[in-house]
Motif scaffolding. Sequence first.
Motif, short mmCIF file in Angstrom:
data_model
loop_
_atom_site.label_atom_id
_atom_site.label_comp_id
_atom_site.label_asym_id
_atom_site.label_seq_id
_atom_site.Cartn_x
_atom_site.Cartn_y
_atom_site.Cartn_z
N MET A 1 4.22 -17.27 28.96
CA MET A 1 2.91 -17.80 29.27
C MET A 1 2.33 -18.46 28.03
SD MET A 1 -0.41 -15.61 30.42
CE MET A 1 -1.74 -16.47 31.18
N SER A 2 1.76 -19.64 28.20
CA SER A 2 1.16 -20.31 27.05
C SER A 2 -0.28 -19.84 26.87
CB SER A 2 1.23 -21.83 27.22
OG SER A 2 0.38 -22.25 28.26
N ARG A 3 -0.74 -19.88 25.66
CA ARG A 3 -2.06 -19.38 25.30
C ARG A 3 -3.15 -20.33 25.77
NH1 ARG A 3 -3.56 -17.05 19.34
NH2 ARG A 3 -5.83 -17.02 19.54
N ASP A 4 -4.16 -19.79 26.43
CA ASP A 4 -5.34 -20.54 26.85
C ASP A 4 -6.36 -20.43 25.72
OD1 ASP A 4 -7.70 -21.50 27.90
OD2 ASP A 4 -7.70 -20.19 29.66
N TYR A 5 -6.54 -21.51 24.96
CA TYR A 5 -7.41 -21.47 23.78
C TYR A 5 -8.89 -21.44 24.14
CZ TYR A 5 -3.45 -21.82 20.71
OH TYR A 5 -2.30 -21.55 20.03
N LYS A 6 -9.24 -21.66 25.40
CA LYS A 6 -10.63 -21.46 25.82
C LYS A 6 -10.91 -19.97 25.96
CE LYS A 6 -11.28 -25.87 28.08
NZ LYS A 6 -11.58 -26.57 29.32
N GLN A 7 -9.95 -19.23 26.49
CA GLN A 7 -10.11 -17.79 26.65
C GLN A 7 -9.78 -17.05 25.36
OE1 GLN A 7 -7.70 -16.06 29.76
NE2 GLN A 7 -8.67 -14.07 29.58
N PHE A 8 -8.82 -17.55 24.59
CA PHE A 8 -8.37 -16.91 23.35
C PHE A 8 -8.40 -17.92 22.21
CE2 PHE A 8 -5.87 -15.02 26.90
CZ PHE A 8 -6.39 -13.74 26.86
N PRO A 9 -9.59 -18.25 21.68
CA PRO A 9 -9.69 -19.23 20.59
C PRO A 9 -8.84 -18.86 19.38
CG PRO A 9 -11.84 -18.80 21.52
CD PRO A 9 -10.90 -17.78 22.11
N ASP A 10 -8.57 -19.86 18.54
CA ASP A 10 -7.72 -19.68 17.37
C ASP A 10 -8.54 -19.17 16.19
OD1 ASP A 10 -5.56 -19.66 15.69
OD2 ASP A 10 -5.53 -21.83 15.39
N ASP A 11 -8.96 -17.89 16.27
CA ASP A 11 -9.63 -17.21 15.18
C ASP A 11 -9.28 -15.73 15.27
OD1 ASP A 11 -11.22 -16.15 17.23
OD2 ASP A 11 -13.02 -17.25 16.66
N ASP A 12 -9.84 -14.90 14.39
CA ASP A 12 -9.47 -13.48 14.36
C ASP A 12 -9.69 -12.80 15.71
OD1 ASP A 12 -8.67 -13.58 11.72
OD2 ASP A 12 -10.58 -12.83 10.94
N ASN A 13 -10.85 -13.02 16.32
CA ASN A 13 -11.14 -12.38 17.60
C ASN A 13 -10.19 -12.87 18.69
OD1 ASN A 13 -13.32 -10.85 16.65
ND2 ASN A 13 -14.72 -12.55 16.95
N GLY A 14 -10.02 -14.17 18.78
CA GLY A 14 -9.10 -14.73 19.77
C GLY A 14 -7.68 -14.24 19.57
N ASN A 15 -7.25 -14.15 18.32
CA ASN A 15 -5.89 -13.70 18.03
C ASN A 15 -5.67 -12.25 18.46
OD1 ASN A 15 -5.30 -16.20 16.94
ND2 ASN A 15 -5.67 -15.55 14.84
N VAL A 16 -6.65 -11.36 18.20
CA VAL A 16 -6.50 -9.96 18.60
C VAL A 16 -6.49 -9.86 20.12
CG1 VAL A 16 -7.60 -7.69 18.59
CG2 VAL A 16 -7.43 -8.99 16.48
N LEU A 17 -7.39 -10.56 20.78
CA LEU A 17 -7.43 -10.51 22.24
C LEU A 17 -6.15 -11.07 22.84
CD1 LEU A 17 -11.14 -11.52 22.81
CD2 LEU A 17 -10.12 -9.27 23.20
N TRP A 18 -5.63 -12.15 22.27
CA TRP A 18 -4.37 -12.72 22.76
C TRP A 18 -3.23 -11.72 22.58
CZ3 TRP A 18 -2.11 -15.78 25.90
CH2 TRP A 18 -0.78 -16.17 25.72
N GLN A 19 -3.19 -11.06 21.42
CA GLN A 19 -2.13 -10.08 21.18
C GLN A 19 -2.24 -8.92 22.17
OE1 GLN A 19 0.51 -10.43 18.91
NE2 GLN A 19 1.24 -8.81 20.28
N MET A 20 -3.46 -8.47 22.45
CA MET A 20 -3.65 -7.41 23.44
C MET A 20 -3.12 -7.87 24.80
SD MET A 20 -7.46 -6.08 22.35
CE MET A 20 -7.64 -4.90 23.70
N HIS A 21 -3.46 -9.09 25.17
CA HIS A 21 -2.99 -9.66 26.44
C HIS A 21 -1.47 -9.75 26.48
CE1 HIS A 21 -2.85 -12.31 29.93
NE2 HIS A 21 -2.09 -13.12 29.22
N GLU A 22 -0.88 -10.25 25.40
CA GLU A 22 0.57 -10.37 25.31
C GLU A 22 1.28 -9.02 25.37
OE1 GLU A 22 2.90 -13.40 24.67
OE2 GLU A 22 1.28 -13.65 26.13
N ASP A 23 0.60 -7.99 24.87
CA ASP A 23 1.18 -6.64 24.88
C ASP A 23 1.06 -5.97 26.25
OD1 ASP A 23 1.89 -6.89 22.24
OD2 ASP A 23 0.18 -5.73 21.47
N GLY A 24 0.39 -6.65 27.18
CA GLY A 24 0.28 -6.12 28.53
C GLY A 24 -1.02 -5.39 28.81
N ASP A 25 -1.98 -5.45 27.90
CA ASP A 25 -3.26 -4.79 28.11
C ASP A 25 -4.05 -5.57 29.16
OD1 ASP A 25 -5.51 -3.22 27.91
OD2 ASP A 25 -5.81 -3.57 25.77
#
Length: 130
Positions: A1-25
């Motif tokens: 799945m490609s990253r949606d930068y509107k939902q997961f912007p390219d900053d610290d908060n977006g990166n942590v949320l994206w990682q949580m999403h990628e981990d299946g959270d």
Amino acid sequence: MSRDYKQFPDDDNGNVLWQMHEDGDDLTEAHEIEYSIAFSSEEKADQCAIYLLKEEQKITLFEDEDSNEWVVTIYVYMEPEYEDIVDLEEWFTKIAGQFEGEYDGWGCMAYVYDDEEDDDLVLEEEQKAN
């Protein structure tokens, strides 16, 4: 799945949320998110803690023996959405400044189900510090 930068912007908060999403959270489920404010003075930490209690926030206050800082942790039960996290960070940063403290980031437990372990719940801690 490609990253949606509107939902997961390219900053610290977006990166942590994206990682949580990628981990299946499941980010549509509420999590207890911990926001921290650090103080060099117990008196200022106490004042901030009282202020936050009056704002009906769930908190803890403790002295970090390693850094000799006083830490107020605020627990917010919410869905981990980027905009809401940013808004709360701004509010806690403002409050920290009022009491001569420093906003120190957020973290939460990630709830991940691992299919390979017979659907046992696997807890992973996600941290983000500014």
